[in-house]
Design an enzyme around this catalytic site. Structure first.
Site, mmCIF file in Angstrom:
data_model
loop_
_atom_site.group_PDB
_atom_site.id
_atom_site.type_symbol
_atom_site.label_atom_id
_atom_site.label_comp_id
_atom_site.label_asym_id
_atom_site.label_seq_id
_atom_site.Cartn_x
_atom_site.Cartn_y
_atom_site.Cartn_z
ATOM 1 N N GLY A 1 0.737 -1.254 0.000
ATOM 2 C CA GLY A 1 0.000 0.000 0.000
ATOM 3 C C GLY A 1 0.765 1.303 0.000
ATOM 4 O O GLY A 1 0.123 2.357 -0.048
ATOM 5 N N CYS B 1 -0.907 3.521 -5.640
ATOM 6 C CA CYS B 1 -1.584 2.379 -5.020
ATOM 7 C C CYS B 1 -2.659 2.893 -4.070
ATOM 8 O O CYS B 1 -2.416 3.819 -3.294
ATOM 9 C CB CYS B 1 -0.585 1.521 -4.247
ATOM 10 N N GLY C 1 2.762 2.644 -2.306
ATOM 11 C CA GLY C 1 3.100 3.188 -3.615
ATOM 12 C C GLY C 1 2.325 4.454 -3.959
ATOM 13 O O GLY C 1 1.209 4.678 -3.487
#
EC number: 1.7.1.7
Length: 347
Positions: free
Chosen positions: A181, A186, A183
């Site tokens: 998570g 993301c 990114g």
């Protein structure tokens, strides 16, 4: 249900405390590292930064450009075996030693990767990549890959906790990819409520992996060169970058024009854009866990690579680390409430 009371930290929550140094210049810092991997037995040397296996980052063009800096590229899994063969026939051995073949965990993925490795035996890295590395199926696939490719260095992820890191290494992974998570494109954390602050994940997983003779990749969460230094300081052996390397000439993203200005599309690999492009759309039983953004064109990636490596060398001089390998031993993190003076950030 249970609650862990320990505070978990991301890169924005800390700074690295400076220490006395005998280094006279940033040029005195050695960024190359050498690793001998637990299962494959292979030895690799280079700068342990990796371009992410996203189709708007991990391209053949990116691999050629970054190899000149000794940087790795995890080439995305959507190239065909024929495209791989054409690439390897036109690339030097020095480029190919910095290339990873990416794969999913379906039977079709396995067969295609088998074909790519058979046609191109000089490729030594296989990156087995799924969003959720906690499934039993994934662990079994890693074991299957180790049995099929005993002499290849296998990367497996993504996970964020020590016990799963250990399980993947014991199942045949040489390197574990860490991050759920963090990114830039993301949205897993907001869609699912699941995740783990990246710095704490790196510290926990590095401790687990190193105890078994494995390595880890910090994947995601870096927004600037200082974050790369923090990831290495936290114990990461490699750092994977997506957003920081997106939007360049070598990135392979679609170029769009708005009001006379050109932008490149960059999207997460679980986004609606990615799933529409590669599998015909978002399946009815799932939600997209990524977003699409438009980035101003950033020119050739070499300028960004130099900036990242320069920042990393400078971080090492601030703590007296003459080699990147020494950075984690010389790192003391301090918790902070501010990172930078933002008075002119809007200009």
């Amino acid at each position: 249900m249970r609650i862990e009371e320990d505070l978990k930290l991301g890169f924005k929550d800390v700074l690295i405390r400076p220490k006395r140094s005998t280094l006279k210049s940033r040029s005195d810092v050695e960024l190359e590292r050498e690793f001998t991997f637990k299962h494959s037995g292979l030895t690799w040397s280079g700068v342990p930064i990796i371009a992410a296996n996203m189709d708007t980052v991990g391209t053949f063009s990116m691999a050629k450009a970054l190899a000149t800096f000794g940087i790795l590229t995890a080439v995305h899994k959507h190239y065909t075996a024929e495209e791989w063969l054409a690439f390897t026939q036109g690339a030097s051995a020095d480029v190919l030693k910095h290339v990873m073949v990416s794969t999913g965990t379906s039977d079709a993925d396995f067969e295609k990767t088998q074909q790519i490795l058979s046609q191109n035996p000089q490729l030594n890295f296989v990156c087995i990549d799924v969003a959720n590395g906690y499934s039993e199926h994934f662990v079994q696939f890693v074991a299957k890959a180790r049995e099929a490719w005993p002499q290849k260095t296998i990367i497996a992820g993504n996970v964020v906790t020590g016990e799963m890191c250990e399980e993947l290494i014991l199942s045949g992974a040489d390197i574990v990819k860490v991050g759920i998570g963090p990114g830039s494109v993301c949205t897993t954390r907001v869609k699912t409520g699941v995740g783990y602050p990246q710095l704490s994940a790196v510290i926990e997983c590095a401790d687990a992996a190193h105890g078994l003779g494995g390595q880890i990749i910090s994947d995601g969460g870096c927004t600037m060169p200082g974050d790369v230094a923090k990831a290495f300081g936290g114990g990461a052996d490699f750092v994977m970058l997506g957003g920081m390397l997106a939007g360049h000439e070598e990135s392979g993203g679609t170029i769009v024009e708005e009001n006379g200005e050109k932008f490149m599309l960059f999207y997460g690999m679980s986004s609606e854009s990615a799933m529409t492009r590669h599998v015909g759309g978002v399946a009815k039983y799932r939600a997209a866990e990524g977003k699409t953004v438009k980035l101003p064109l950033r020119g050739p990636v070499e300028n960004t690579a130099r900036d990242i490596l320069g920042g990393l060398r400078s971080a090492c001089t601030y703590v007296g680390a003459s080699r990147l390998k020494e950075l984690t031993k010389r790192t003391t993190f301090i918790r902070v409430q501010e990172q930078e003076n933002r008075v002119f950030n809007s200009l």
